[in-house]
Design a protein around this motif. Structure first.
Motif, PDB file in Angstrom:
ATOM      1  N   ASP A   1       1.028  -1.265  -0.108  1.00  0.00           N
ATOM      2  CA  ASP A   1       0.165   0.109   0.016  1.00  0.00           C
ATOM      3  C   ASP A   1       0.990   1.389  -0.096  1.00  0.00           C
ATOM      4  N   TRP A   2       1.528   1.468  -1.205  1.00  0.00           N
ATOM      5  CA  TRP A   2       2.409   2.563  -1.369  1.00  0.00           C
ATOM      6  C   TRP A   2       1.585   3.831  -1.869  1.00  0.00           C
ATOM      7  N   GLU A   3       1.386   4.802  -1.102  1.00  0.00           N
ATOM      8  CA  GLU A   3       0.589   6.086  -1.427  1.00  0.00           C
ATOM      9  C   GLU A   3       1.451   7.282  -1.493  1.00  0.00           C
ATOM     10  N   TYR A   4       1.823   7.617  -2.812  1.00  0.00           N
ATOM     11  CA  TYR A   4       1.793   6.866  -3.984  1.00  0.00           C
ATOM     12  C   TYR A   4       3.197   7.036  -4.704  1.00  0.00           C
ATOM     13  N   PRO A   5       3.701   5.958  -5.431  1.00  0.00           N
ATOM     14  CA  PRO A   5       4.605   6.425  -6.446  1.00  0.00           C
ATOM     15  C   PRO A   5       4.693   7.460  -7.252  1.00  0.00           C
ATOM     16  N   GLY A   6       5.676   8.008  -7.275  1.00  0.00           N
ATOM     17  CA  GLY A   6       5.840   9.573  -8.088  1.00  0.00           C
ATOM     18  C   GLY A   6       5.039  10.728  -7.453  1.00  0.00           C
ATOM     19  N   GLN A   7       4.668  10.505  -6.325  1.00  0.00           N
ATOM     20  CA  GLN A   7       3.920  11.766  -5.736  1.00  0.00           C
ATOM     21  C   GLN A   7       4.154  11.926  -4.150  1.00  0.00           C
TER      22      GLN A   7
ATOM     23  N   LEU B   1       0.653 -14.596  -1.794  1.00  0.00           N
ATOM     24  CA  LEU B   1      -0.341 -13.883  -2.640  1.00  0.00           C
ATOM     25  C   LEU B   1       0.339 -12.267  -2.395  1.00  0.00           C
ATOM     26  N   LEU B   2       0.491 -11.709  -3.703  1.00  0.00           N
ATOM     27  CA  LEU B   2       1.051 -10.577  -3.815  1.00  0.00           C
ATOM     28  C   LEU B   2       0.027  -9.557  -4.151  1.00  0.00           C
ATOM     29  N   THR B   3      -0.670  -8.693  -3.271  1.00  0.00           N
ATOM     30  CA  THR B   3      -1.741  -7.516  -3.948  1.00  0.00           C
ATOM     31  C   THR B   3      -1.309  -6.197  -3.702  1.00  0.00           C
ATOM     32  N   ALA B   4      -1.832  -5.205  -4.260  1.00  0.00           N
ATOM     33  CA  ALA B   4      -1.459  -4.068  -4.149  1.00  0.00           C
ATOM     34  C   ALA B   4      -2.685  -3.005  -3.897  1.00  0.00           C
ATOM     35  N   ALA B   5      -2.825  -1.985  -3.259  1.00  0.00           N
ATOM     36  CA  ALA B   5      -3.691  -1.068  -3.101  1.00  0.00           C
ATOM     37  C   ALA B   5      -3.289   0.147  -3.919  1.00  0.00           C
ATOM     38  N   VAL B   6      -3.995   0.652  -4.799  1.00  0.00           N
ATOM     39  CA  VAL B   6      -3.406   1.550  -5.769  1.00  0.00           C
ATOM     40  C   VAL B   6      -4.357   2.799  -6.047  1.00  0.00           C
ATOM     41  N   GLY B   7      -3.754   3.790  -6.205  1.00  0.00           N
ATOM     42  CA  GLY B   7      -4.497   5.080  -6.592  1.00  0.00           C
ATOM     43  C   GLY B   7      -5.683   4.855  -7.849  1.00  0.00           C
ATOM     44  N   SER B   8      -6.438   5.675  -7.890  1.00  0.00           N
ATOM     45  CA  SER B   8      -7.504   5.280  -8.845  1.00  0.00           C
ATOM     46  C   SER B   8      -7.897   6.309 -10.017  1.00  0.00           C
TER      47      SER B   8
ATOM     48  N   ALA C   1      -3.529   8.040 -11.520  1.00  0.00           N
ATOM     49  CA  ALA C   1      -2.812   6.857 -11.748  1.00  0.00           C
ATOM     50  C   ALA C   1      -1.688   6.840 -12.728  1.00  0.00           C
ATOM     51  N   GLU C   2      -1.893   7.847 -13.662  1.00  0.00           N
ATOM     52  CA  GLU C   2      -0.849   7.541 -14.975  1.00  0.00           C
ATOM     53  C   GLU C   2       0.420   8.007 -14.502  1.00  0.00           C
ATOM     54  N   ILE C   3       0.605   9.083 -13.223  1.00  0.00           N
ATOM     55  CA  ILE C   3       1.674   9.417 -12.852  1.00  0.00           C
ATOM     56  C   ILE C   3       2.475   8.402 -12.165  1.00  0.00           C
ATOM     57  N   SER C   4       1.662   7.462 -11.485  1.00  0.00           N
ATOM     58  CA  SER C   4       2.099   6.451 -10.570  1.00  0.00           C
ATOM     59  C   SER C   4       2.528   4.929 -11.167  1.00  0.00           C
ATOM     60  N   TYR C   5       1.929   4.607 -11.919  1.00  0.00           N
ATOM     61  CA  TYR C   5       1.766   3.161 -12.625  1.00  0.00           C
ATOM     62  C   TYR C   5       1.940   3.202 -13.951  1.00  0.00           C
TER      63      TYR C   5
ATOM     64  N   PRO D   1       0.423  -2.002 -17.589  1.00  0.00           N
ATOM     65  CA  PRO D   1       0.527  -3.474 -18.247  1.00  0.00           C
ATOM     66  C   PRO D   1       1.935  -3.975 -17.386  1.00  0.00           C
ATOM     67  N   ALA D   2       2.814  -3.202 -17.072  1.00  0.00           N
ATOM     68  CA  ALA D   2       4.030  -3.867 -16.437  1.00  0.00           C
ATOM     69  C   ALA D   2       3.800  -4.490 -14.945  1.00  0.00           C
ATOM     70  N   MET D   3       2.991  -3.777 -14.462  1.00  0.00           N
ATOM     71  CA  MET D   3       2.518  -4.340 -13.168  1.00  0.00           C
ATOM     72  C   MET D   3       1.807  -5.702 -12.867  1.00  0.00           C
ATOM     73  N   VAL D   4       0.777  -5.627 -13.984  1.00  0.00           N
ATOM     74  CA  VAL D   4      -0.056  -6.624 -13.864  1.00  0.00           C
ATOM     75  C   VAL D   4       0.448  -8.212 -13.598  1.00  0.00           C
TER      76      VAL D   4
END
Length: 476
Positions: free
Chosen positions: A153-159, A188-195, A200-204, A207-210
């Motif tokens: 739950d990294w809130e948020y990459p790039g921000q 399991l590996l899950t992630a909480a992500v911005g919406s 989201a386009e700043i952080s993620y 296709p690469a994370m899926v």
């Protein structure tokens, strides 16, 4: 019932097969439930501990939160609550022992959250040695405590900080190395992500994370709040009519429908996409009592809940109690498909069973992976508002599964049951035994005690792995 971390670890093996096979039809929809563990310190009827969790209403329970140090070390934030050391309360042990009641439940531990910030994640993700340290710490922690996986739950990459330029690519490397460390153990590996798209386009790099994530928990809430110039609803399903007049296009992105369409178009597989819903509302203080429509001006945050005690926030349990004690005007916003309410100059946009039913149906209609809930302690878990306990969570389950629980298991089905003619010999070694006449039944023998379990429908107990497995894969 049995107890102890040894049995929890063994039972973990029983459910790992189910954990690794998400999403094939309605039966594999996911209900991912976070518990904010600090809620055990709340006063009165708001106090929420592990004993208040119904382990049959969620497919995944997430323990929130642990922290991350700049060195890459995993950090326990509340050692007295979480651990048993030095007279601690052993909350984590009790949390994972819920799997003794529901053998198909999955438990994860979340690292991060808003208060943990972004900078430490950024520093760790940018350094190979620190990443390796974190992966090693996580694997050891999961093994020691009997969790089924990690929620990042990294809130948020790039921000949110000044060291953000390489976060998006480092996040992918971080996920890749975490997956490589967790996968050999079936974690399991899950992630909480911005919406919303503009964030989201700043952080993620979606296709690469899926490939590295089992579930993507999209936090499709906090879309409006007291930071806005006008009042708005926390998590609208669709855009407001007024959003179309926003020249920047940002307002049109701030609804669940737009968020889901963005993530799908950007490359997220629908079966991995979990729609986050809030069990709390955002409150405002209106400029005037007469200006009470969505889009009206306000002067800042509204009242705090008597349990959560945070201005600008009301849990559903707090709000429904207030509505029993005070005269609130409740309205339905037809375009956004969500309710709001007001009393004098206090205003709240929130969720109720009707709005959550519509969100769950949206998940069904778009073949998404399920619903994520933030968070359990804000539902009416006591049932004090004249409904059943957990009315919001029950409504989500009703739509996703056609019943009250994801698996059909209930508290009654999990209790120690007669062994129907089979009993463990007094000198039997501790461990699992399959029923000689019914491959879907199995027993745990311990000191001559026989504990009876059933695999979920369509599964048989696999003697080679000590797990429930698909019937076609089990020699019976």
């Amino acid at each position: 019932m049995l107890s102890g971390t040894g049995l929890i670890g063994l039972l973990l093996g029983v459910i790992q097969m189910v954990a690794s096979s998400s999403a094939q039809g309605n039966s594999s929809k996911n209900v991912v439930c976070y518990q904010g563990t600090w809620s055990v310190y709340r006063p009165g009827l708001g106090k929420f501990g592990v004993e208040d969790i119904d382990p049959f209403l969620c497919t995944h329970l997430i323990y929130a939160f642990l922290g991350i140090d700049e060195t890459g070390q995993l950090r326990v934030i509340d050692a007295y609550l979480d651990l048993e050391d030095n007279g601690g309360r052993g909350n984590i042990k009790s949390f994972n022992a819920l799997k003794l009641k529901n053998p198909v439940l999955k438990t994860l531990v979340a690292v991060g959250g808003w208060n943990e910030g972004s900078k430490r994640f950024s520093l760790v993700a940018s350094d190979p040695l620190k990443r390796a340290k974190f992966v090693d710490d996580v694997v050891r922690f999961l093994q020691r405590h009997g969790f089924d996986g990690l929620d990042l739950d990294w809130e948020y990459p790039g921000q949110r900080h000044s060291l953000e330029n390489a976060d998006q690519s480092n996040y992918i490397t971080f996920l890749k190395e975490l997956k490589e460390g967790l996968e050999p153990f079936g974690f399991l590996l899950t992630a909480a992500v911005g919406s919303a798209q503009f964030s989201a386009e700043i952080s993620y790099d979606i296709p690469a994370m899926v490939p590295y994530l089992d579930l993507i928990n999209v936090m499709a809430y906090d879309l409006h709040g007291p930071w806005d110039q006008v009042v708005g609803i926390n998590a609208p399903l669709y855009a407001a009519e007024s959003d179309a007049s926003d020249a920047t296009g940002r307002q049109q992105q701030l609804n669940v429908d737009a968020i889901v369409k963005y993530w799908l178009q950007a490359g997220a597989p629908p079966e991995k996409l979990i729609v986050g819903v809030p069990f709390y509302g955002r409150t405002f203080t209106l400029t005037t009592a007469e200006g009470n429509q969505p889009g009206s001006p306000h002067i800042g945050r509204g009242i705090a809940g008597k349990y959560s005690r945070e201005p600008g926030v009301l849990g559903y349990n707090e709000l429904c109690e207030l509505m029993q004690q005070e005269e609130w005007t409740k309205k339905w916003e037809p375009a956004q498909q969500v309710p709001y309410a007001f009393r004098q100059r206090q205003w709240v946009g929130y969720e109720d069973p009707r709005s959550l039913s519509l969100k769950a149906q949206y998940v069904m209609d778009h073949d998404l992976g399920g619903i994520m809930v933030w968070s359990l302690e804000s539902d009416d878990f006591q049932g004090t508002c004249g409904q059943q306990s957990y009315p919001l969570l029950h409504e989500i389950n009703r739509v996703l599964f056609g019943g009250d629980t994801p698996t059909g298991l209930t508290p009654e089905s999990s209790k120690d049951k007669p062994s129907e003619g089979f009993s463990c010999p007094a000198d039997a070694p501790e461990g699992y035994v399959r029923d000689p006449d019914n491959c879907s039944k199995f027993y745990y023998c311990s000191g001559g005690t026989t504990n009876n379990f059933d695999c979920p429908s369509g599964l048989n107990f696999d003697l080679n792995t000590n797990r429930c497995n698909y019937s076609g894969s089990v020699k019976c």
